[in-house]
Design an enzyme around this catalytic site. Structure first.
Site, mmCIF file in Angstrom:
data_model
loop_
_atom_site.group_PDB
_atom_site.id
_atom_site.type_symbol
_atom_site.label_atom_id
_atom_site.label_comp_id
_atom_site.label_asym_id
_atom_site.label_seq_id
_atom_site.Cartn_x
_atom_site.Cartn_y
_atom_site.Cartn_z
ATOM 1 N N GLU A 61 -22.188 3.339 -9.110
ATOM 2 C CA GLU A 61 -21.468 3.231 -7.930
ATOM 3 C C GLU A 61 -22.215 3.659 -6.711
ATOM 4 O OE1 GLU A 61 -18.792 1.419 -7.424
ATOM 5 O OE2 GLU A 61 -18.327 1.130 -9.491
ATOM 6 N N ASP A 79 -18.461 -6.213 2.232
ATOM 7 C CA ASP A 79 -17.888 -6.790 1.149
ATOM 8 C C ASP A 79 -16.392 -7.488 1.461
ATOM 9 O OD1 ASP A 79 -16.372 -4.516 0.874
ATOM 10 O OD2 ASP A 79 -16.557 -4.334 -1.066
ATOM 11 N N THR A 84 -15.122 1.456 2.426
ATOM 12 C CA THR A 84 -14.962 2.092 0.917
ATOM 13 C C THR A 84 -15.317 3.273 0.928
ATOM 14 O OG1 THR A 84 -15.495 -0.211 0.105
ATOM 15 C CG2 THR A 84 -16.045 1.760 -1.263
#
Length: 276
Positions: A61, A79, A84
């Protein structure tokens, strides 16, 4: 769910699976004896094994084994999920970031992120930053210095992702590696109702093999699950690099390391990692 910084590991641009409000329920069709045996054995919830899991996921990640450095992480990687952030990639577009900030505000009213709750409710399900910019990223990093916020991130990671995957793994009769394989899948895909979610990856695997709780071979079952996982990843451009399976999880499986014992050596997206 946390995509890798710079590697676009989030969901596809057009798919926003619900991940924060549904957790994996153990398959009811398990053999009680097998499930009890698995539960009694060392699982991924053993503190030392959990630390390994956090590091392996962080390698994919965030290209780092230092998962604790990610509490302050936040960016929009393009995305379709908005921002995020944090140790497991809480997203403003998928509801889990909203759940996190709501919980944080319950335990610490008036915190630096509380003022963004109306905006987080409004942008849920979209990639919009409306009401968040220009200071949300700065305030997220500020909140990450608060032990209560870090504790809240840990709680939501466990509640939504870690505990459900370990619970299902034990119900399926798989060991530490299998539980980790489940965890990595639910981190990336969530456990919503979309075709590429964790529960549907598992359902696809069930058409090819049986888990140990149903009398199947553990290695064969995990290979079937990983085959289904790779299929799911290839449905989404942002997931199309499958090296976190091919050069990491399959490496451990081929070596028969079902207990995820150290030392561990693997590669993700071309980068090499080692846990001694």
């Amino acid at each position: 769910m946390m995509p890798a910084a710079g590697a676009l590991l989030g969901s596809a641009l057009l798919a926003l699976p619900v991940t924060a409000h549904a957790t994996a329920a153990p398959d009811p069709a398990v053999r009680p004896a097998a499930a009890a045996t698995a539960a009694a054995a060392t699982g991924l919830d053993d503190p030392a094994k959990k630390e390994i899991a956090m590091k392996i996921v962080s390698s994919a990640e965030n290209s780092s084994l230092d998962w604790k450095a990610q509490y302050k992480y936040i960016e929009d990687i393009g995305d379709g999920r908005g921002y995020t952030a944090g140790i497991i990639g809480f997203c403003s577009g998928t509801g889990d970031m909203l759940d996190l900030v709501e919980h944080y505000t319950q335990v610490k009213p008036g915190n630096v992120l509380a003022k963004y709750l109306p905006a987080l409710r409004d942008v849920d399900g979209s990639d919009s930053h409306a009401g968040l910019d220009p200071n949300f990223t700065r305030d997220w990093a500020k909140a990450a210095r608060d032990a209560e916020f870090r504790k809240a991130q840990d709680r939501e990671r466990d509640r939504v992702y870690f505990n459900p995957s370990v619970r299902q793994g034990k119900a399926d009769g798989v060991g530490v590696l299998g539980q980790f394989i489940y965890y990595d899948a639910i981190v990336m895909h969530g456990d919503g109702t979309d075709p590429t979610s964790f529960r549907n990856i598992r359902k696809r695997a069930l058409s090819k093999a049986e888990p140990p709780s149903r009398g199947g071979n553990e290695t064969a079952w995990l290979n079937a699950f990983l085959d289904a996982r790779v299929w799911a990843m290839k449905q989404e451009e942002a997931h199309s690099d499958t090296s976190r399976v091919d050069t990491a999880q399959r490496v451990f499986l081929r070596k028969g390391n079902l207990n995820l014992n150290t030392p561990l050596d693997w590669k993700v997206y071309g980068d090499s990692f080692h846990i001694g």
